[in-house]
Scaffold this active site. Structure first.
Site, mmCIF file in Angstrom:
data_model
loop_
_atom_site.group_PDB
_atom_site.id
_atom_site.type_symbol
_atom_site.label_atom_id
_atom_site.label_comp_id
_atom_site.label_asym_id
_atom_site.label_seq_id
_atom_site.Cartn_x
_atom_site.Cartn_y
_atom_site.Cartn_z
ATOM 1 N N THR A 153 0.789 -1.235 0.000
ATOM 2 C CA THR A 153 0.000 0.000 0.000
ATOM 3 C C THR A 153 0.825 1.290 0.000
ATOM 4 O O THR A 153 1.931 1.303 0.541
ATOM 5 C CB THR A 153 -0.833 -0.053 1.302
ATOM 6 O OG1 THR A 153 -1.625 -1.225 1.228
ATOM 7 C CG2 THR A 153 -1.700 1.136 1.526
ATOM 8 N N VAL A 182 -12.538 -5.926 1.108
ATOM 9 C CA VAL A 182 -12.142 -4.526 1.256
ATOM 10 C C VAL A 182 -11.260 -4.421 2.498
ATOM 11 O O VAL A 182 -11.596 -4.979 3.550
ATOM 12 C CB VAL A 182 -13.383 -3.614 1.397
ATOM 13 C CG1 VAL A 182 -12.971 -2.180 1.717
ATOM 14 C CG2 VAL A 182 -14.215 -3.652 0.110
ATOM 15 N N THR A 204 -0.662 1.019 6.840
ATOM 16 C CA THR A 204 -0.359 -0.091 5.927
ATOM 17 C C THR A 204 -0.114 -1.340 6.760
ATOM 18 O O THR A 204 0.424 -1.254 7.858
ATOM 19 C CB THR A 204 0.881 0.224 5.060
ATOM 20 O OG1 THR A 204 1.330 -1.000 4.448
ATOM 21 C CG2 THR A 204 2.031 0.804 5.852
HETATM 22 N N1 ASP Z 1 -3.531 -2.536 4.510
HETATM 23 C C1 ASP Z 1 -3.712 -2.997 3.165
HETATM 24 C C2 ASP Z 1 -4.956 -3.839 3.097
HETATM 25 O O1 ASP Z 1 -5.184 -4.607 4.004
HETATM 26 C C3 ASP Z 1 -2.587 -3.805 2.649
HETATM 27 C C4 ASP Z 1 -1.206 -3.316 2.937
HETATM 28 O O2 ASP Z 1 -0.989 -2.277 3.518
HETATM 29 O O3 ASP Z 1 -0.296 -4.037 2.581
HETATM 30 O O4 ASP Z 1 -5.656 -3.774 2.107
#
Ligand code: ASP
Length: 292
Positions: A153, A182, A204
């Site tokens: 992210t 989601v 993230t």
């Molecule tokens: N937090 C993001 C999600 O769960 C993924 C990520 O940050 O890697 O969609």
């Protein structure tokens, strides 16, 4: 001159060995993203503009799991989520599970500014964004292999010269996720939050844990009512996530210009620019900010 500040992240995660060339290109892209935001803030622009521009730059870069480099779901399809929030008005916009928009962050911004809603999903979100000028792409635009080669992210938080905070986050979500899943990024209060009275946050990591702890809002609440410092609040929330078995990181800024970039994972791509003219980057958890 009044102070401005912007932080970006390009996701938290394992981040194994990086070759010097890889490391250089990550730092270069992070730097480019904060430079976009810095140019806006330095000419007196709004923090909402700055975070949108920084996230858009990262969405255009295939190194990160957002926009072009988004990972794929269990069916091999890209489904992206994004959100923006303006700390002055607490206006917010988000899109989730969109498949064909080039820049989900711009669609989130359209939801905030051109609709009476906060969150639009899937086909409805795409149709709305396209009707307001958002650019569509075909599936070949996305560069990730089946489960994606990109890291995590992306997000940005900024404080402008007027003292306004803003946050934006954009992601392809978790690789191999169920169709329709989601994450925290587009959920206001979980992965994205901004309020001029407290702070701006973009997270993230393992999104489900950030949703269950309402992570970004929890930091805000600790500042506003608990009178904790930004760093204490952020550490507490990451500890809570860790105790639930989650991992990840966040960037946050408070109204006084204090900045934190913390993660519980081995690393988090991150960069910072401020009105003192410095641009700093860091990748690994304990790595101090370095000029780059
Ligand atoms: N937090 C993001 C999600 O769960 C993924 C990520 O940050 O890697 O969609």
């Amino acid at each position: 001159m009044k102070r401005w500040l912007v932080l970006v992240h390009g996701g938290a995660g394992e981040i194994g060995e990086l070759s010097p060339a890889q490391e250089h290109s990550y730092r270069r892209q992070l730097r480019r993203a904060v430079e976009q935001a810095a140019a806006i803030l330095d000419s007196g622009g709004r923090s909402l503009e700055a975070v949108t521009a920084a996230v858009q730059a990262l969405e255009e870069c295939a190194l990160f799991n957002a926009g072009r480099g988004s990972v794929r779901n269990r069916q091999g399809i890209v489904e992206m989520d994004a959100a923006v929030m303006d700390g002055a008005s607490r206006r917010a916009g988000a899109v989730a599970a969109v498949r064909s928009l080039r820049n989900p962050v711009l669609a989130a911004r359209l939801v905030a500014e051109r609709s009476p809603h906060v969150l639009l999903v899937a086909d409805g979100a795409e149709a709305f964004a396209v009707s307001h000028g958002a650019v569509r792409v075909t599936p070949e635009y996305f560069t990730s292999s089946y489960f994606g080669s990109a890291e995590d992210t992306v997000g940005a938080v900024a404080l402008d010269v007027e003292g306004n905070l803003a946050a934006a986050t954009s992601t392809g979500g978790t690789a191999g996720k169920l169709p329709g899943r989601v994450g925290d990024s587009p959920l206001i209060g979980a992965g994205t939050y901004a309020d001029n009275r407290s702070c701006a946050v973009s997270t993230t990591g393992t999104g489900e844990h950030f949703i269950r702890t309402v992570a970004a809002y929890s930091i805000h609440a600790r500042l506003l009512w608990g009178r904790l410092s930004l760093e204490e609040a952020a550490r507490q929330v990451l500890q809570e996530i860790d105790a639930l078995g989650g991992t990840g990181g966040l960037i946050a800024l408070d109204a006084a210009g204090n900045a934190v970039a913390l993660c519980t994972s081995p690393g988090m791509y991150r960069a910072m620019a401020s009105s003192d003219g410095r641009i700093l980057t860091a990748i690994w958890r304990e790595e101090p900010w370095q000029e780059s």
